[in-house]
Design an enzyme around this catalytic site. Structure first.
Site, mmCIF file in Angstrom:
data_model
loop_
_atom_site.group_PDB
_atom_site.id
_atom_site.type_symbol
_atom_site.label_atom_id
_atom_site.label_comp_id
_atom_site.label_asym_id
_atom_site.label_seq_id
_atom_site.Cartn_x
_atom_site.Cartn_y
_atom_site.Cartn_z
ATOM 1 N N ASP A 190 21.109 -7.195 -86.706
ATOM 2 C CA ASP A 190 21.233 -5.923 -87.597
ATOM 3 C C ASP A 190 19.882 -4.995 -87.176
ATOM 4 O OD1 ASP A 190 22.349 -4.029 -89.143
ATOM 5 O OD2 ASP A 190 22.280 -5.379 -90.952
ATOM 6 N N ASP B 280 25.054 -0.621 -84.919
ATOM 7 C CA ASP B 280 23.857 -0.863 -85.016
ATOM 8 C C ASP B 280 24.022 -2.499 -85.181
ATOM 9 O OD1 ASP B 280 24.930 -0.660 -87.564
ATOM 10 O OD2 ASP B 280 23.240 -0.035 -88.602
ATOM 11 N N GLU B 281 25.249 -3.100 -85.366
ATOM 12 C CA GLU B 281 24.959 -4.684 -85.556
ATOM 13 C C GLU B 281 26.146 -5.486 -84.679
ATOM 14 O OE1 GLU B 281 26.424 -5.963 -89.551
ATOM 15 O OE2 GLU B 281 27.045 -3.940 -89.967
#
EC number: 2.7.7.7
Length: 389
Positions: free
Chosen positions: A10, A103-104
């Site tokens: 993350d 983003d993860e």
């Protein structure tokens, strides 16, 4: 076989981190990424979060909570580009990547440990590579299952790694509030609290049938597995809106900055070979070849060249990026990182290669495939370009 093969990576305050990288004037200042006065917060750095600013908060309220914050308009094209580069780093570690947002992502590294070491070492490698290449940080949770890995990455923030071995799953999970379980929203949390189920341990020690009667069969079973850390272990790799499989590329950071053209061109060959091999495995070819250079002062530039027809041939990719490099006319510019990317990918089977009069029947394309066959049988280092030996 490792007992903690699942990584949840993350990015830390992704949008704010990307928006502020290369901005030394913003160091030590709270920053909010978002729209105008009637918009909402897309992201905030940790200094702004300390004032209560959170994503999806109305900008008017965010400004009241943190009046000294610097507000930056979002650059979604930049965010997508950085996300694609990060996902490419993940796929260089393992092909089993399940991206759940820009983003993860979850990674299954069970097939990578022999090559790269134990999962915690792979996690540190990812953090180091992303920080070096993108100048942003990430946090990594390492566990046996998806939901536990996600909770572990939350505990690792910011910029850390938390490993939860199977023997420590219950001691890690059971003290937590039920609202921390992945997928448990505010309404479900409130309902469970009303039933006297405040901690994850309370849920875990409630008989399954009792839990199902209280909240329903499906949710009850889901909560039971989450509370005992027995949720899913299989990942579902899939294409996303910024899926890097629309392009393929690779970057490399030099151990020391260099202004030696021969060193740079040799590394470009190594990267071209890596990218070409991946393309051939995937059965794709591309027309646009892109060179990336990052200099000692972290200035980054890219240059692209569109070829007459799509290719997956290492020599052709390398020739294109070398010409792009030489066209810059660099003198004494110290290079920190180089990258090669091929874009506009199409199925290789759809490409009809134009024959050239006098061209030999077998050429570089056939040579690449012969090398690929040798690599599959004897290992990637079995056959390499002479300059890389």
């Amino acid at each position: 076989m490792t007992d903690t093969p699942i990584l949840h990576v993350d990015m830390d305050a992704f949008y704010a981190s990307v928006a502020t990288r290369g901005r030394p004037d913003l160091v030590g200042q709270p920053v909010i990424v978002g729209g105008g006065s009637r918009g909402v917060v897309l992201s905030a750095n940790y200094l702004a979060r300390d004032h209560g600013v959170r994503s999806a908060l109305p900008m008017t309220r965010a400004r009241r909570l943190c009046p000294d914050a610097v507000v930056i308009a979002p650059d979604f094209e930049l965010f997508g580009t950085v996300s694609a580069s990060v996902m490419e780093v993940f796929r260089e570690v393992t092909p089993v990547v399940e991206a759940i947002s820009l983003d993860e992502a979850f990674l299954d590294v069970s097939g990578s440990t022999r090559r790269l070491g134990p999962p915690e070492l792979i996690a540190e490698r990812l953090r180091s590579t992303i920080h070096d290449e993108q100048q942003i940080t990430c946090s990594v949770g390492v566990a046996a299952t998806v939901a536990v890995a996600k909770l572990a990455s939350k505990r690792a923030k910011p910029d850390g790694v938390v490993v939860v071995p199977p023997t420590e799953v219950t001691s890690f999970l059971h003290p937590l509030d039920v609202g921390e379980l992945w997928g448990v929203g505010e309404k479900t949390q409130a309902m469970l609290h009303r039933l006297g189920l405040v901690t994850v341990g309370d849920v875990a020690h409630t008989p399954l049938r009792t839990l199902q009667r209280a909240v329903g069969d499906h949710l009850g079973r889901q909560l039971h597995h989450l509370a005992w850390g027995t949720d899913r272990t299989d990942l579902s790799p899939q294409a996303g809106p910024h899926d890097p499989e629309r392009s393929m590329g690779a970057d490399e950071t030099f151990a020391r900055d260099t202004d030696d053209r021969d060193v740079v061109v040799r590394e470009l060959l190594r990267l071209s070979d890596r990218v070409g091999r991946r393309m051939r495995v995937a059965g794709v070819a591309g027309r646009t070849v892109t060179l990336k250079l990052r200099f000692a002062d972290f200035t980054t530039l890219t240059r692209s060249r569109t070829l007459p027809e799509p290719t997956d041939v290492t020599v052709e990719i390398h020739r294109a990026v070398t010409r792009l490099h030489d066209s810059l006319g660099l003198t004494r510019s110290r290079v920190r990182l180089v990258g090669v990317r091929v874009e506009g990918l199409v199925p290789r089977a759809s490409v009809q290669r134009q024959l050239v009069l006098g061209e030999p029947e077998c050429g570089w394309a056939e040579a690449d495939r012969a090398v690929d066959r040798a690599a599959r049988r004897f290992g990637a280092a079995a056959v390499r370009p002479a300059s890389l030996v």
